[in-house]
Design a protein around this motif. Structure first.
Motif, PDB file in Angstrom:
ATOM      1  N   GLY A  97       6.248  -2.886   7.058  1.00 35.34           N
ATOM      2  CA  GLY A  97       5.115  -2.985   7.980  1.00 35.34           C
ATOM      3  C   GLY A  97       4.063  -1.913   7.743  1.00 35.34           C
ATOM      4  N   PRO A  98       4.442  -0.629   7.742  1.00 36.47           N
ATOM      5  CA  PRO A  98       3.445   0.419   7.473  1.00 36.47           C
ATOM      6  C   PRO A  98       2.810   0.320   6.088  1.00 36.47           C
ATOM      7  N   VAL A  99       3.597  -0.088   5.086  1.00 34.90           N
ATOM      8  CA  VAL A  99       3.028  -0.244   3.747  1.00 34.90           C
ATOM      9  C   VAL A  99       1.997  -1.362   3.747  1.00 34.90           C
ATOM     10  N   LYS A 100       2.329  -2.482   4.373  1.00 31.59           N
ATOM     11  CA  LYS A 100       1.393  -3.613   4.460  1.00 31.59           C
ATOM     12  C   LYS A 100       0.127  -3.209   5.205  1.00 31.59           C
ATOM     13  N   ALA A 101       0.285  -2.459   6.288  1.00 35.58           N
ATOM     14  CA  ALA A 101      -0.881  -2.033   7.067  1.00 35.58           C
ATOM     15  C   ALA A 101      -1.800  -1.153   6.228  1.00 35.58           C
ATOM     16  N   ALA A 102      -1.217  -0.280   5.417  1.00 35.74           N
ATOM     17  CA  ALA A 102      -2.036   0.584   4.563  1.00 35.74           C
ATOM     18  C   ALA A 102      -2.775  -0.232   3.510  1.00 35.74           C
ATOM     19  N   ILE A 103      -2.115  -1.241   2.956  1.00 34.28           N
ATOM     20  CA  ILE A 103      -2.755  -2.086   1.945  1.00 34.28           C
ATOM     21  C   ILE A 103      -3.892  -2.897   2.555  1.00 34.28           C
ATOM     22  N   ASP A 104      -3.676  -3.393   3.775  1.00 39.91           N
ATOM     23  CA  ASP A 104      -4.645  -4.301   4.402  1.00 39.91           C
ATOM     24  C   ASP A 104      -5.806  -3.581   5.088  1.00 39.91           C
ATOM     25  N   THR A 105      -5.684  -2.295   5.300  1.00 37.28           N
ATOM     26  CA  THR A 105      -6.706  -1.559   6.051  1.00 37.28           C
ATOM     27  C   THR A 105      -7.842  -1.093   5.131  1.00 37.28           C
ATOM     28  N   TRP A 106      -9.052  -1.407   5.541  1.00 37.86           N
ATOM     29  CA  TRP A 106     -10.245  -0.916   4.834  1.00 37.86           C
ATOM     30  C   TRP A 106     -11.124  -0.208   5.874  1.00 37.86           C
ATOM     31  N   ARG A 138      14.003   2.296  -2.211  1.00 40.34           N
ATOM     32  CA  ARG A 138      12.984   1.612  -1.396  1.00 40.34           C
ATOM     33  C   ARG A 138      12.633   2.442  -0.170  1.00 40.34           C
ATOM     34  N   GLU A 139      13.613   3.031   0.438  1.00 44.61           N
ATOM     35  CA  GLU A 139      13.359   3.881   1.597  1.00 44.61           C
ATOM     36  C   GLU A 139      12.463   5.055   1.221  1.00 44.61           C
ATOM     37  N   ARG A 140      12.764   5.682   0.097  1.00 41.78           N
ATOM     38  CA  ARG A 140      12.001   6.862  -0.313  1.00 41.78           C
ATOM     39  C   ARG A 140      10.549   6.508  -0.626  1.00 41.78           C
ATOM     40  N   ILE A 141      10.344   5.491  -1.462  1.00 46.59           N
ATOM     41  CA  ILE A 141       8.952   5.194  -1.839  1.00 46.59           C
ATOM     42  C   ILE A 141       8.212   4.495  -0.700  1.00 46.59           C
ATOM     43  N   GLY A 142       8.957   3.781   0.151  1.00 45.58           N
ATOM     44  CA  GLY A 142       8.316   3.176   1.318  1.00 45.58           C
ATOM     45  C   GLY A 142       7.757   4.213   2.264  1.00 45.58           C
ATOM     46  N   ALA A 143       8.412   5.374   2.329  1.00 48.29           N
ATOM     47  CA  ALA A 143       7.920   6.456   3.179  1.00 48.29           C
ATOM     48  C   ALA A 143       6.678   7.119   2.578  1.00 48.29           C
ATOM     49  N   LEU A 144       6.588   7.128   1.258  1.00 49.50           N
ATOM     50  CA  LEU A 144       5.480   7.813   0.590  1.00 49.50           C
ATOM     51  C   LEU A 144       4.238   6.938   0.423  1.00 49.50           C
ATOM     52  N   LEU A 145       4.431   5.622   0.336  1.00 56.24           N
ATOM     53  CA  LEU A 145       3.333   4.740  -0.057  1.00 56.24           C
ATOM     54  C   LEU A 145       2.133   4.716   0.894  1.00 56.24           C
ATOM     55  N   PRO A 146       2.301   4.639   2.211  1.00 61.55           N
ATOM     56  CA  PRO A 146       1.096   4.547   3.060  1.00 61.55           C
ATOM     57  C   PRO A 146       0.106   5.685   2.808  1.00 61.55           C
ATOM     58  N   GLY A 147       0.608   6.910   2.739  1.00 65.30           N
ATOM     59  CA  GLY A 147      -0.285   8.031   2.480  1.00 65.30           C
ATOM     60  C   GLY A 147      -0.881   8.001   1.082  1.00 65.30           C
ATOM     61  N   LEU A 148      -0.083   7.611   0.100  1.00 65.12           N
ATOM     62  CA  LEU A 148      -0.584   7.519  -1.262  1.00 65.12           C
ATOM     63  C   LEU A 148      -1.693   6.479  -1.381  1.00 65.12           C
ATOM     64  N   ILE A 149      -1.499   5.329  -0.743  1.00 63.67           N
ATOM     65  CA  ILE A 149      -2.510   4.266  -0.800  1.00 63.67           C
ATOM     66  C   ILE A 149      -3.824   4.747  -0.189  1.00 63.67           C
ATOM     67  N   GLN A 150      -3.738   5.352   0.978  1.00 65.33           N
ATOM     68  CA  GLN A 150      -4.951   5.815   1.649  1.00 65.33           C
ATOM     69  C   GLN A 150      -5.669   6.883   0.826  1.00 65.33           C
ATOM     70  N   ASP A 151      -4.921   7.857   0.307  1.00 65.30           N
ATOM     71  CA  ASP A 151      -5.555   8.954  -0.418  1.00 65.30           C
ATOM     72  C   ASP A 151      -6.089   8.507  -1.775  1.00 65.30           C
ATOM     73  N   VAL A 189       4.801 -13.152  -0.133  1.00 65.24           N
ATOM     74  CA  VAL A 189       4.191 -13.496  -1.413  1.00 65.24           C
ATOM     75  C   VAL A 189       2.714 -13.135  -1.448  1.00 65.24           C
ATOM     76  N   SER A 190       2.000 -13.399  -0.351  1.00 67.06           N
ATOM     77  CA  SER A 190       0.560 -13.112  -0.354  1.00 67.06           C
ATOM     78  C   SER A 190       0.307 -11.617  -0.496  1.00 67.06           C
ATOM     79  N   LEU A 191       1.136 -10.797   0.135  1.00 71.60           N
ATOM     80  CA  LEU A 191       0.979  -9.343   0.010  1.00 71.60           C
ATOM     81  C   LEU A 191       1.253  -8.909  -1.427  1.00 71.60           C
ATOM     82  N   LEU A 192       2.279  -9.480  -2.030  1.00 66.80           N
ATOM     83  CA  LEU A 192       2.607  -9.145  -3.414  1.00 66.80           C
ATOM     84  C   LEU A 192       1.430  -9.439  -4.340  1.00 66.80           C
ATOM     85  N   TRP A 193       0.824 -10.628  -4.172  1.00 62.71           N
ATOM     86  CA  TRP A 193      -0.272 -10.983  -5.069  1.00 62.71           C
ATOM     87  C   TRP A 193      -1.530 -10.159  -4.806  1.00 62.71           C
ATOM     88  N   ARG A 194      -1.752  -9.724  -3.562  1.00 66.07           N
ATOM     89  CA  ARG A 194      -2.889  -8.827  -3.306  1.00 66.07           C
ATOM     90  C   ARG A 194      -2.710  -7.526  -4.086  1.00 66.07           C
TER      91      ARG A 194
END
Length: 417
Positions: A97-106, A138-151, A189-194
């Protein structure tokens, strides 16, 4: 429902054959293609669809479900008591959920300053290290991804010079590559392709050959895993980027040799999925030649390409060609201990288990899956091939094998304790 509406394969009144036909059509398979994926003929598929054959045994139903990428067996069988297991869509990770939110947020009003490039690079390196070394990767990188995506986005937006823009786009593409590893097999699937498409766009904007190669490597996998109707697209991506990289090979640094080798193996993998034996092994031979040019201790941080991985790749080619005896022979030649990445080592163990299963050695397959679970539980938990073998053997005639398979199914979370 209007006469023009597509039937719902999940409606209770539909027979198994009707569900099979609808799901096959939606996936874009011909009867011959689906039959080939499960070791049968197109006429056999037609007989099932038309109700001239009874519902097959569980092992065959599982193979059909695997080929059709259904979410749960009940979607194919119509039996709501079927095990609620998504064969190629594992359980959604709590951090999705948090990873998806970071990807979808502009956020166009974001005024926060981007971190220095060195800081972002260090965080990416730490994330890749966790990806390869942690059993709960997955737990480790899932925790890191939202901040990495934003930055990484902030850095790309705030870059001032052309050189900085290219460098930040390369970093952004790498973040999307990491995200694809996390998102894979979670059913969105849609998130993966984005993520795939954004990674490719950022890679092209970076004009960096290695970054482009990595993005293409991941895009080819996404196409191939979408089914036979997408194999041509997988080959197009792979071949286009190989043509781009090949002129650089005479004086290429290790990372360019490695990503070219990884892409060459992707061509072998897709050919094997098609059943093209000669083409698959020819590409594998070429990938091995590239691996032999690398230092003995070299290991590509994204693709795991190295000298040591070629044995594992040979097992994959043989398994995808459904060559049981050759798969076991290659498994005997491969050395899992040469693979430093825990999830990649677990993936190799799963391929070994598929080899043993193809060769009629179910006990060896279960023992090997147990090794995969020990190496990286979060790899096997999301792997459809592993779950199919476990569920099939949980209904074996042998009481001891049933107990072993059921215990493993409980560990994977696909059967209740």
């Amino acid at each position: 429902m209007s006469v023009d509406a597509t039937p719902d394969p999940y409606a209770d009144q539909l027979a198994f054959g009707q569900r099979l036909k609808i799901l096959r059509t939606r996936r874009g398979h011909t009867r011959d293609q689906l039959g080939g994926l499960v070791g049968r003929s197109g006429s056999w598929v037609r007989a099932l669809e038309e109700g001239r054959l009874k519902v097959p045994r569980l092992d065959t139903v599982l193979r059909l479900a695997e080929a059709l990428r259904v979410r749960d067996l009940g979607e194919l069988t119509g039996d709501q008591s079927s095990p609620p297991v998504g064969l190629f869509a594992g359980p959604r990770h709590p951090r999705l959920g948090p990873v998806k939110a970071a990807i979808d947020t502009w956020s166009l009003a974001d005024t926060e300053e981007a971190p220095p490039a060195e800081h972002l690079a260090a965080r990416l390196a730490a994330a890749w290290s966790a990806r390869h070394s942690a059993p709960d990767h997955r737990e480790r990188i899932g925790a890191l991804l939202p901040g990495l995506i934003q930055d990484a986005r902030r850095a790309a937006v705030q870059a001032e010079t052309p050189a900085d823009r290219r460098a930040t786009q390369a970093a952004l593409s790498e973040v999307y590559s990491l995200a694809q590893f996390f998102i894979a097999y979670q059913g969105d699937v849609s998130l993966l392709w984005r993520v795939v498409e954004r990674g490719m766009v950022a890679a092209q904007d970076s004009a960096d050959p290695h970054t482009i190669g990595v993005a293409a490597w991941l895009a080819a996998q996404a196409h191939r895993d979408s089914g036979p109707g997408h194999f041509d697209a997988a080959d197009t991506v792979t071949n286009d980027v190989l043509r781009y990289l090949t002129p650089m090979l005479p004086d290429a640094p290790d990372k360019i040799l490695a990503i070219t080798g990884a892409l060459t193996f992707e061509a072998a993998y897709t050919a094997a999925r098609r059943g093209e034996t000669g083409t698959a092994w020819r590409h594998w031979d070429r990938a091995r030649e590239l691996a032999d040019r690398l230092p003995a201790d070299y290991f590509h941080p994204v693709t795991s390409f190295s000298r040591g991985i070629m044995g594992a790749h040979a097992v994959t080619v043989a398994v995808e060609l459904h060559a049981g005896g050759e798969s076991v022979r290659q498994a005997g030649l491969a050395d899992a201990d040469t693979i430093p990445s825990r999830p990649r080592r677990a993936r190799h163990r799963i391929e070994e288990a598929r080899a043993y299963h193809l060769d009629g050695q179910p006990d060896a397959a279960l023992a090997t899956l147990a090794k995969a679970h020990a190496a990286a539980p979060e790899t096997i938990k999301y792997n459809g091939y592993a779950k199919r073998i476990v569920l099939e053997e949980a209904e074996a005639k042998s009481p001891s094998r049933r107990r072993r398979a059921s215990a493993l199914a409980v560990q994977l979370g696909i059967l209740a304790a």
